[in-house]
Design a protein around this motif. Structure first.
Motif, PDB file in Angstrom:
ATOM      1  N   PHE A   1       0.837  -1.201   0.000  1.00 46.55           N
ATOM      2  CA  PHE A   1       0.000   0.000   0.000  1.00 46.55           C
ATOM      3  C   PHE A   1       0.877   1.258   0.000  1.00 46.55           C
ATOM      4  CE2 PHE A   1      -2.818  -3.201   1.870  1.00 46.55           C
ATOM      5  CZ  PHE A   1      -3.960  -3.022   1.107  1.00 46.55           C
ATOM      6  N   PHE A   2       0.460   2.247  -0.779  1.00 44.20           N
ATOM      7  CA  PHE A   2       1.188   3.518  -0.813  1.00 44.20           C
ATOM      8  C   PHE A   2       0.242   4.638  -1.210  1.00 44.20           C
ATOM      9  CE2 PHE A   2       1.437   1.821  -5.065  1.00 44.20           C
ATOM     10  CZ  PHE A   2       1.339   2.916  -5.906  1.00 44.20           C
ATOM     11  N   ILE A   3       0.652   5.870  -0.921  1.00 47.83           N
ATOM     12  CA  ILE A   3      -0.149   7.066  -1.192  1.00 47.83           C
ATOM     13  C   ILE A   3       0.644   7.994  -2.097  1.00 47.83           C
ATOM     14  CG2 ILE A   3      -1.246   9.111  -0.184  1.00 47.83           C
ATOM     15  CD1 ILE A   3      -1.724   7.493   2.344  1.00 47.83           C
ATOM     16  N   VAL A   4      -0.030   8.539  -3.105  1.00 48.96           N
ATOM     17  CA  VAL A   4       0.567   9.518  -4.009  1.00 48.96           C
ATOM     18  C   VAL A   4      -0.062  10.879  -3.724  1.00 48.96           C
ATOM     19  CG1 VAL A   4       1.015  10.171  -6.403  1.00 48.96           C
ATOM     20  CG2 VAL A   4       0.916   7.743  -5.755  1.00 48.96           C
ATOM     21  N   GLN A   5       0.758  11.827  -3.298  1.00 43.99           N
ATOM     22  CA  GLN A   5       0.278  13.172  -2.996  1.00 43.99           C
ATOM     23  C   GLN A   5       0.067  13.966  -4.281  1.00 43.99           C
ATOM     24  OE1 GLN A   5      -0.561  14.062  -0.035  1.00 43.99           O
ATOM     25  NE2 GLN A   5       0.336  12.377   1.142  1.00 43.99           N
ATOM     26  N   PRO A   6      -0.726  15.062  -4.223  1.00 48.48           N
ATOM     27  CA  PRO A   6      -0.920  15.901  -5.422  1.00 48.48           C
ATOM     28  C   PRO A   6       0.407  16.453  -5.939  1.00 48.48           C
ATOM     29  CG  PRO A   6      -2.555  16.437  -3.749  1.00 48.48           C
ATOM     30  CD  PRO A   6      -1.579  15.490  -3.104  1.00 48.48           C
ATOM     31  N   ASN A   7       0.549  16.477  -7.262  1.00 50.83           N
ATOM     32  CA  ASN A   7       1.748  16.972  -7.940  1.00 50.83           C
ATOM     33  C   ASN A   7       3.014  16.232  -7.504  1.00 50.83           C
ATOM     34  OD1 ASN A   7       0.846  18.853  -9.813  1.00 50.83           O
ATOM     35  ND2 ASN A   7       0.685  20.457  -8.265  1.00 50.83           N
TER      36      ASN A   7
ATOM     37  N   ARG B   1      14.941  -3.227 -11.740  1.00 50.71           N
ATOM     38  CA  ARG B   1      14.364  -2.904 -13.045  1.00 50.71           C
ATOM     39  C   ARG B   1      13.241  -1.891 -12.867  1.00 50.71           C
ATOM     40  NH1 ARG B   1      12.363  -8.070 -15.989  1.00 50.71           N
ATOM     41  NH2 ARG B   1      11.345  -8.310 -13.956  1.00 50.71           N
ATOM     42  N   TYR B   2      13.195  -0.933 -13.776  1.00 45.96           N
ATOM     43  CA  TYR B   2      12.134   0.068 -13.758  1.00 45.96           C
ATOM     44  C   TYR B   2      10.847  -0.578 -14.275  1.00 45.96           C
ATOM     45  CZ  TYR B   2       9.417   4.115 -15.355  1.00 45.96           C
ATOM     46  OH  TYR B   2       8.419   5.031 -15.581  1.00 45.96           O
ATOM     47  N   VAL B   3       9.770  -0.467 -13.480  1.00 45.43           N
ATOM     48  CA  VAL B   3       8.501  -1.081 -13.863  1.00 45.43           C
ATOM     49  C   VAL B   3       7.393  -0.058 -14.107  1.00 45.43           C
ATOM     50  CG1 VAL B   3       9.017  -3.252 -12.719  1.00 45.43           C
ATOM     51  CG2 VAL B   3       7.893  -1.428 -11.431  1.00 45.43           C
ATOM     52  N   GLY B   4       7.655   1.213 -13.845  1.00 40.01           N
ATOM     53  CA  GLY B   4       6.639   2.218 -14.155  1.00 40.01           C
ATOM     54  C   GLY B   4       6.584   3.326 -13.127  1.00 40.01           C
ATOM     55  N   THR B   5       5.753   4.320 -13.442  1.00 38.54           N
ATOM     56  CA  THR B   5       5.565   5.490 -12.587  1.00 38.54           C
ATOM     57  C   THR B   5       4.075   5.676 -12.333  1.00 38.54           C
ATOM     58  OG1 THR B   5       7.535   6.580 -13.457  1.00 38.54           O
ATOM     59  CG2 THR B   5       5.913   7.975 -12.367  1.00 38.54           C
ATOM     60  N   GLU B   6       3.748   5.902 -11.087  1.00 42.66           N
ATOM     61  CA  GLU B   6       2.358   6.169 -10.711  1.00 42.66           C
ATOM     62  C   GLU B   6       2.200   7.664 -10.480  1.00 42.66           C
ATOM     63  OE1 GLU B   6      -1.072   5.998 -10.726  1.00 42.66           O
ATOM     64  OE2 GLU B   6      -0.547   3.886 -10.348  1.00 42.66           O
ATOM     65  N   ARG B   7       1.428   8.315 -11.378  1.00 43.44           N
ATOM     66  CA  ARG B   7       1.189   9.753 -11.282  1.00 43.44           C
ATOM     67  C   ARG B   7      -0.175  10.082 -10.686  1.00 43.44           C
ATOM     68  NH1 ARG B   7       3.675  13.708 -14.653  1.00 43.44           N
ATOM     69  NH2 ARG B   7       5.629  13.019 -15.588  1.00 43.44           N
ATOM     70  N   ARG B   8      -1.093   9.132 -10.661  1.00 41.25           N
ATOM     71  CA  ARG B   8      -2.432   9.403 -10.161  1.00 41.25           C
ATOM     72  C   ARG B   8      -2.407   9.644  -8.651  1.00 41.25           C
ATOM     73  NH1 ARG B   8      -5.314   4.031 -12.007  1.00 41.25           N
ATOM     74  NH2 ARG B   8      -3.367   3.280 -11.064  1.00 41.25           N
ATOM     75  N   ASN B   9      -3.115  10.678  -8.227  1.00 41.69           N
ATOM     76  CA  ASN B   9      -3.165  10.977  -6.804  1.00 41.69           C
ATOM     77  C   ASN B   9      -4.112  10.006  -6.108  1.00 41.69           C
ATOM     78  OD1 ASN B   9      -1.598  13.222  -7.446  1.00 41.69           O
ATOM     79  ND2 ASN B   9      -3.391  14.540  -7.695  1.00 41.69           N
ATOM     80  N   GLY B  10      -3.753   9.626  -4.878  1.00 43.68           N
ATOM     81  CA  GLY B  10      -4.641   8.777  -4.104  1.00 43.68           C
ATOM     82  C   GLY B  10      -3.921   7.623  -3.420  1.00 43.68           C
ATOM     83  N   PHE B  11      -4.739   6.603  -3.067  1.00 40.62           N
ATOM     84  CA  PHE B  11      -4.296   5.455  -2.285  1.00 40.62           C
ATOM     85  C   PHE B  11      -4.311   4.227  -3.191  1.00 40.62           C
ATOM     86  CE2 PHE B  11      -5.617   2.242   1.094  1.00 40.62           C
ATOM     87  CZ  PHE B  11      -4.313   2.035   1.514  1.00 40.62           C
TER      88      PHE B  11
END
Length: 305
Positions: free
Chosen positions: A76-82, A92-102
């Motif tokens: 579980f992780f949280i992405v803050q705004p901006n 290995r790089y598997v991707g970037t999560e840009r969407r804000n939320g949980f």
């Protein structure tokens, strides 16, 4: 997961990197489940583990399921705004999560925060030589932000430090391409054409900072002055140029006014002047019109001859 994507980089001669000499990372979306449904599934699994332990008496299955659920909590992780999360799995790089939320993702992944907010960089005052070789002091304000998190994290050691160093390099290169001032009125100068100079600085920075996945939003000179050792001499030169320009304007206006006076006197037949009287009238009018002090009239009661 697929391996890290690569794409060729294209850099102009100012960047110093050949198009085929290296490749750049490319950002892509990461795998992530919405956090709330994942929590509900986790609670269902916890209830099942409790039933296996206390209802069915199956200690080993309950222990294994409980360990699995405990390990799943790390996903579980949280992405803050901006902000964004850059995910790597076993190097290995598997991707970037840009969407804000949980969100929830593979617990084995390592997540690194990258700020997508707009930032300001105020450069130090640099002492450089302009195109004419005069020592000047120059500084700039750079407004930038990260637009490709994969490049920012994997292609440069520290993208913020990279911005600072490349901004200083671009500023030194820009100062050497233009004179501080263009006295003959032809060509661009650092002082006389701030918009054109800022546009040229932004273009050069964009070419240099694409390695780090950074976008330049604005670049402006914040300080521009001659170095102290020549500031006095250059000030005198500027004052002399201003005086000469003002004198030229005054003389042009005075000549036009004299021409207009002679034309009107002739057209309206007020007085007939021979060449000698015209020459003296032109001389007197030019003295009156171009003099810095108020002139005193001299009355001639007799003839010029």
């Amino acid at each position: 997961m697929s391996k890290l994507e690569k794409a060729p980089i294209t850099v102009g001669p100012q960047g110093g990197v050949s198009p085929s000499s290296r490749v750049a990372s490319v950002e892509r979306a990461a795998f992530g489940l919405p956090g709330v449904p994942a929590v509900l599934l986790w609670l269902v699994g916890a209830a099942a583990a409790g039933w296996l332990l206390f209802g069915a008496g199956l200690f080993v299955p309950a222990l294994l399921l409980g360990g699995l659920l405990l390990f799943a909590l790390f996903g579980f992780f949280i992405v803050q705004p901006n902000q964004a999360k850059v995910l790597t799995l076993f190097g290995r790089y598997v991707g970037t999560e840009r969407r804000n939320g949980f969100y929830w993702t593979n617990p084995f992944t390592v997540r690194q925060n990258v700020s997508l907010r707009i930032r300001n960089f105020n450069s130090e005052r640099l002492k450089v030589n302009d195109q004419a070789g005069n020592p000047i002091e120059i500084a700039a304000v750079i407004v930038w932000r990260v637009v490709d998190t994969a490049r920012a994290v994997f292609d440069v050691e520290d993208y913020a430090e990279f911005v600072a160093i490349q901004a200083e390099t671009a500023l030194r290169h820009l100062a050497a391409q233009y004179p501080y001032d263009e006295y003959d009125g032809h060509g661009l100068s650092l002082r006389g054409h701030p918009d054109e100079v800022a546009e040229a600085l932004a273009r050069e920075l964009a070419a240099r900072l694409q390695h780090a996945g950074v976008e330049v939003l604005e670049a402006r000179l914040s300080h521009l002055a001659y170095s102290p050792e020549i500031a006095g001499a250059m000030l005198q030169r500027q004052q002399a140029s201003a005086i000469i320009a003002a004198r030229q304007q005054i003389v042009q206006g005075a000549v036009g006014m004299v021409e207009m006076a002679l034309t009107q006197l002739s057209e309206q037949d007020i007085v007939q002047l021979d060449e000698e009287r015209k020459a003296q009238m032109v001389s007197n009018l030019l003295v009156v019109l171009t003099s810095e002090r108020g002139t005193q009239p001299v009355l001639n009661a007799g003839s010029l001859y």
